[in-house]
Design an enzyme around this catalytic site. Structure first.
Site: not given
Ligand code: ZN
Lengths: 313, 427, 201
Positions: B57, B59, B149, B176, B229, B302, B306
């Site tokens: 990710h 972002r 996801d 996901h 995942h 993954d 944050h």
């Molecule tokens: Zn996921």
């Protein structure tokens, strides 16, 4: 590391007995014309209530005031909290106020635990989400002990929404510590999947358990559980798991009926049961103040807390 | 520019020299002549093909306060990666050719590692209407992996259609797997810990039920399915069964699910809050063995950055996810190599060859031999250090491994012949 | 961590270690008995027959002494004298110097304290801080007509303007010494010991 009361599991057997014995002494104060002790003079206790619970807040407030603590009520409604201030920021505010003790009620499980990592004072959990409510368990144990004596080997049946009940969690842990045998009775949908790891037994059949119970504790069942398909209807719940006069008659002579309140009369408990001599519901309220005084005194009265547990981040 | 990497143990085997010229590997062998190439002393280091992440990710666009394509790819390079798949749950969602091309271009400009955008399966990852999968496949970003996801494609019909549709351009749907109704308000693995902590349980069956449905769908329509995942022993069993039936399914496991269990949640520190949640020790053991025996094809981070405030809060309020690019290889060494479950050739397979093949990245995941693009990671397996969040290159600090002592250190990363990391430092 | 049986300003027991001078008994059982009998007579004298007297023993050994005094008064007067116990823990001014400790019992006879002559009973009078706490505690229980103080031993070193009305024995001590009252009901034997401080913790 400072000590807190966040879970009933934070109390050793000696700790728990010390709280109950202290509460017993403090209960005398309630009968006096002067109901105040100078013990916590100069200490500041903050009541931090993110959830509405007038009963619990008043109980803690009375306890702190009877010990002469300075009490600051900080309710989330109308404060900066409802404007999106984080729990962390609130914690920093409490630090600035120099709170010696923080009594927190919060809708999120674990919020007191988080708070304890951010403040220097002792944190008392006044109910967090679906986690725990240790002072409720203490006042319940106190009430049982006053009615029945030593709890060792006593059979306590807790009936209702165990899955979502912080009262049930704390009671199972504390009563186990005190040597009582706890049985949970609920529809299977309202029992946690891992209940097998808890120090208690589980039954789905209330009538089978009642004749062997010294204590029956009825938990409040919330109507919204019905909408989430935990049970088909309030009527069916009440018929299978409610305590009415006929069921109460199955209890041994000495057995008592408890409820942490607020009650749904006619749902989990019939009015005739709630108002019977077996019912301790009114005592529980008075005992709540004594138990909370004991907790506040033992946490804040000395140079360091005499009970509870540190929080490791 | 040329480099002679001297004395590296290729895939953990015999020491050899690797001559890098321009963008490719010119030669691999003992005692190669530098001939003017800059010498990189690599005695004691392991040479691996540049790592490929199927699940990152970044972002950007939308949450540049947590990570950007620039910071995320620098973090990836520091972790030994030469390619990452950028997940589609950005704001706006990567559900059009325009957004995926933007992300792809940002990656090219940053230059630290290849950024292969993942396209959303459904518009706005809302699970209702298919996104323009073909347009994204045909765009400059050449999207081959599609995923909602963060959300599950829970509608069986939409999932079936997506699986079928991407066959036209050899795409794969990366699911996901999370049955939404069974996980409403869910906070952590449903079990002993959730019962004790009073946190809403996230049952293993919510993942397993979706995987079971999807492998049957993939088998039925003959399409490639990739399971993101995987976190439970039950999921492993279903995937193993599906593969035994010839179902074209692949699967990934994250480093954190290979190392951490749900008792980490006991302190209510949301640094351990992640989707799917940390599971039990039995699950961890099953995942490790599945990765070792190939039931699970690859490791994917993954990586989910944050900002601090998203984690410094009550558990239920906190964001789900952990960063992982810079700790992936050390965690895999700890969980798989130190335990004897995987050798370094196996690590190269699970962290480079396989994910590149699943993502259809032709220039990545190639063996370290003459003629391959020079995507190379040099790794010191003998180093040991405690994970220090403040030393992370990622813009975020939400690593669950903070303070944990882990083995190994990425010493150098080469992206098509150019070092992005040398002597452990970003170039 | 909390010892219910001990008062915090006194060690739990006097330990005899190598090199330490052995604490010496300054009063033995018969001396204590005589002292209490004398105090009983003084109380009757001072209160003109002891009609309104109520004895309140300060936890822990003061309670034992109050009970014994009540017995002595009954023997002399031929009628029972009400007695009770007072726990002053919550009123102490040194609460914050130690961890919170268990509470003792406060039991006031049904007659109550209002308009009575309350005789506070304690084992040792030292700084006077315990008595001050007892006066505060008593104040919250009601309004006695008068309050008097009886102690078995007055060892001096007052830190507050407090003196005893009845004293079993005045015992000059240094601050380095430790006075320990042992009573059969609490400790298995009767004695007042004088020893060095620091030997017991
Ligand atoms: Zn996921």
């Amino acid at each position: 590391m400072n000590r807190h009361l966040i879970s009933a599991a934070d109390l050793s057997r000696d700790d728990a007995l010390l709280v109950l014995d202290t509460a017993e002494e403090l209960a005398q104060i309630a009968d006096r014309s002067i109901k105040k002790l100078p013990t916590l003079r100069g200490r500041t206790v903050v009541n931090l209530f993110f959830e509405d619970s007038t009963r619990t807040r008043i109980s803690f407030e009375a306890a702190a005031k009877r010990l002469s603590a300075d009490v600051i009520n900080f309710s989330a409604k109308g404060s900066s909290v409802s404007k999106g201030e984080s729990l962390k920021d609130t914690a920093l505010t409490l630090e600035a106020m120099g709170a010696d003790g923080v009594v927190i009620r919060h809708g999120a499980s674990g919020a007191p635990h988080r708070l304890a990592g951010w403040v220097r004072g002792s944190v008392v959990n006044a109910g967090d989400g679906t986690h725990e409510h240790p002072t409720q368990a203490l006042l319940d144990a106190f009430t049982m002990r006053r009615r029945l004596g030593d709890l060792e080997g006593r059979k306590v049946t807790i009936v209702g929404d165990v899955l979502h009940s912080r009262v049930a969690r704390s009671n199972v842990l504390l009563l186990h510590t005190l040597g009582a045998d706890v049985t949970l009775v609920a529809p299977p949908t309202l029992v946690p999947v891992a209940v097998g790891t808890w120090p208690c037994s589980v039954s789905y059949d209330l009538d089978a358990v009642l004749p062997k119970s010294d204590v029956v504790m009825m938990l409040r069942v919330q109507q919204e559980r019905m909408n989430a398909a935990y049970f088909p209807s309030v009527r069916e719940y009440s018929r299978r798991y409610g305590l009415d006069g006929d069921r109460m008659a199955q209890l041994p002579e000495h057995a008592i009926v408890m409820h942490p309140g607020p009650m749904n009369r006619g749902v989990e408990i019939a009015a005739e049961v709630a108002d019977s001599v077996r019912s301790t519901i009114v005592e529980q309220v008075a005992n709540g103040v004594s138990a909370r005084m004991a907790v506040l005194y033992l946490l804040l009265g000395g140079s360091e807390p005499a009970i509870g547990k540190g929080v490791s981040e | 520019m040329s480099y002679l990497i001297k004395g590296a143990r290729v895939l953990g085997g015999e020491a050899a020299d690797i001559l890098v010229r321009d963008e490719g590997i010119a030669a691999v062998g003992a005692g190669l002549d530098a001939g003017g190439a800059e010498v990189v002393e690599a005695g004691g280091l392991i040479a691996l093909p540049g790592l490929v992440d199927l699940h990152t990710h970044l972002r950007e666009p939308g949450r540049e306060d947590a990570e950007t394509v620039g910071s995320g790819t620098r973090s990836a390079a520091m972790g030994g990666f030469t390619a990452v798949h950028a997940m589609a749950n950005t704001d706006p969602v990567a559900d059009t050719a325009g957004v995926v091309e933007q992300v792809w271009r940002l990656g090219r400009e940053a230059g630290y590692c290849d950024v292969q955008p993942v396209g959303a399966v459904t518009r706005g990852i809302a699970g209702e209407q298919l996104a323009e999968l073909g347009a994204m496949a045909d765009s400059a970003a050449r999207v081959r992996v599609f995923s909602d996801d963060g959300h599950c494609v829970s509608d069986a019909v939409i999932m079936r259609r997506a699986l079928e549709y991407v066959k036209a351009f050899d795409g794969v749907v990366a699911q996901h797997a999370q049955e939404p109704r069974l996980t409403e308000g869910a906070q952590m693995n449903e079990g002993e810990m959730s019962a004790a902590l009073g946190l809403r349980g996230w049952p293993a069956v919510a993942e397993e039920a979706i995987i079971a449905r999807d492998v049957l769908l993939a088998q039925h329509v003959g399409s490639r399915l990739h399971v993101c995942h995987v976190s439970t022993a039950g999921s492993v069993e279903i995937i193993r069964w599906a593969k035994s039936k010839g179902c074209p399914v692949t699967a990934e496991v994250t480093p954190h699910h290979l190392l951490l269990t749900d008792d980490r949640c006991g302190g209510y520190d949301p640094i351990f809050k992640v989707n799917p949640p940390l599971r039990t020790g039995d699950d961890v053991a099953a995942l490790r063995h599945a990765l070792a025996d190939g039931t699970i094809d690859c490791v994917a981070t993954d990586h989910a950055p944050h900002p601090v405030e998203a984690k410094e809060t009550e558990w239920a309020e906190a964001a789900m996810g952990m960063i992982g690019l810079e700790t992936a290889l050390p965690v895999v060494q700890e969980a798989m190599v130190e335990t004897g479950l995987l050798d370094w050739a196996g690590v190269a397979d699970r962290m480079s060859y396989k994910p590149a093949r699943i993502g259809r990245l032709s220039g990545q995941g190639r063996p370290l031999e003459a003629g391959s693009p020079a995507n190379i990671t040099l790794y010191d397996p003998s180093a040991r250090r405690a994970v220090d969040p403040s030393a992370m290159t990622s813009k975020s600090r939400n690593t669950p491994f903070a303070g944990l002592e882990l083995p190994g250190r990425v010493v150098a990363t080469f992206l098509r012949g150019r070092p992005t990391v040398l002597e452990g430092k970003l170039q | 961590m909390v010892n219910a049986a001990s008062r915090p300003d006194e060690p739990v027991e006097v330990r005899v270690a190598d090199g330490d001078p052995r604490p010496k008994a300054v009063l033995e059982g018969p001396d204590i008995r005589r002292a209490l009998t004398r105090i009983a007579h003084e109380i009757l004298e001072r209160t003109k027959g002891g009609h309104d007297v109520l004895l309140l023993g300060i936890q822990t050994r003061g309670v034992t002494l109050a009970e014994r005094l009540a017995g002595a008064l009954r023997e002399v007067e031929g009628r029972p004298v009400p007695w009770g116990s007072l726990d002053v823990t919550m009123y102490r001014d040194d609460l914050r110097l130690r961890p919170a400790r268990a509470l003792g019992r406060t039991e006031v006879p049904p007659e109550g304290v209002d308009d009575r002559v309350v005789v506070l009973v304690d084992d040792v009078l030292f700084s006077g801080r315990t008595v001050r706490a007892a006066l505060d505690a008593l104040n919250d229980l009601g309004r006695p007509r008068a309050v008097q103080l009886a102690v078995l031993v007055d060892r001096g070193h007052r830190e507050l303007p407090i003196r005893a009305d009845y004293v079993g024995k005045n015992l000059p001590t240094s601050m380095r010494e430790n006075v320990k009252v042992l009573l059969a009901e609490n400790d298995g034997r009767d004695a007042v010991l004088l020893g060095p401080t620091g030997g017991a913790k």
